[in-house]
Design an enzyme around this catalytic site. Sequence first.
Site, short mmCIF file in Angstrom:
data_model
loop_
_atom_site.label_atom_id
_atom_site.label_comp_id
_atom_site.label_asym_id
_atom_site.label_seq_id
_atom_site.Cartn_x
_atom_site.Cartn_y
_atom_site.Cartn_z
N ASP A 184 41.59 40.08 49.68
CA ASP A 184 40.61 41.13 49.38
C ASP A 184 41.31 42.46 49.57
O ASP A 184 42.15 42.61 50.46
CB ASP A 184 39.38 41.02 50.28
CG ASP A 184 38.21 41.80 49.70
OD1 ASP A 184 38.17 42.00 48.47
OD2 ASP A 184 37.33 42.23 50.47
N GLY B 6 43.47 48.41 37.68
CA GLY B 6 42.51 49.07 38.58
C GLY B 6 42.79 50.56 38.76
O GLY B 6 42.90 51.30 37.77
P1 IMP Z 1 38.86 42.68 45.02
O1 IMP Z 1 39.96 42.58 46.05
O2 IMP Z 1 38.99 41.65 43.97
O3 IMP Z 1 37.52 42.79 45.65
O4 IMP Z 1 39.09 44.03 44.23
C1 IMP Z 1 39.41 45.23 44.85
C2 IMP Z 1 39.28 46.41 43.94
O5 IMP Z 1 40.26 47.36 44.35
C3 IMP Z 1 39.49 46.15 42.47
O6 IMP Z 1 38.55 46.92 41.74
C4 IMP Z 1 40.84 46.67 42.16
O7 IMP Z 1 40.90 47.30 40.92
C5 IMP Z 1 41.10 47.66 43.28
N1 IMP Z 1 42.47 47.44 43.69
C6 IMP Z 1 42.92 46.59 44.63
N2 IMP Z 1 44.26 46.59 44.66
C7 IMP Z 1 44.65 47.45 43.70
C8 IMP Z 1 45.91 47.85 43.23
O8 IMP Z 1 46.98 47.39 43.66
N3 IMP Z 1 45.91 48.74 42.23
C9 IMP Z 1 44.78 49.25 41.71
N4 IMP Z 1 43.58 48.89 42.10
C10 IMP Z 1 43.51 48.00 43.09
#
Ligand code: IMP
Length: 199
Positions: free
Chosen positions: A71, A154
């Site tokens: 996460d 992201g």
């Molecule tokens: P989850 O971990 O799937 O809940 O997502 C985390 C959120 O943070 C997502 O919307 C990703 O786009 C953003 N995020 C997490 N790590 C990165 C990264 O390395 N680069 C850009 N966005 C990130």
Amino acid sequence: MRREVYLVTQNKGKLQEIKNIFAPFSISVKSIYEICDIGKVEEKGESYAENALLKAKAGFAKTGEISLGEDSGLEVDYLHGAPGLYSARFGGENASSEDKISLLLQLLQGVPREKRTARFVCVVALVWSGGEEIFTGVCEGYLAEEPRGDGGFGYDPIFIFPGEDKTFAQLGSEFKNRYSHRSRAFCQCAEFLVREVFH
Ligand code: IMP
């Protein structure tokens, strides 16, 4: 012993990053959804670690394979740590990365460089027949005034890595895989796997 682990994710961007991070350790990583449809694991925990563990435990319970849950989020100081745990849902369930970036930039409009500090946080949970472990990686930076670069995923186009003064999207995957929050957390995990699990 087969050096293979399963990541509980449907995010292709993350899976590719983690494949690249694990390659130098000779550990292969696949999405758990390639061997079993475990359904969507709801991120209903109150911390990154709880959410990561929910995913890894679900993967291990269904397959018995070495399972990893991850996460991550972006914490913006000016917004008191938001979007943080809610980074994926920022702006609504159906918001695209572009929508999320626009919303963040709007909230930071006119905020000077020294107050635009932020960090990416990544927590990895490992669950296997021998127990469970948690690994954390953090990457400090600050937010750009407008998106730059077309690599990554992201929030990468607005996250500036200090010193380089370029966004993760401009710096490319090789750089990101060396210095990112995800690299820092997964490298610790890979070292643990080599030392404690694959022997
Ligand atoms: P989850 O971990 O799937 O809940 O997502 C985390 C959120 O943070 C997502 O919307 C990703 O786009 C953003 N995020 C997490 N790590 C990165 C990264 O390395 N680069 C850009 N966005 C990130």
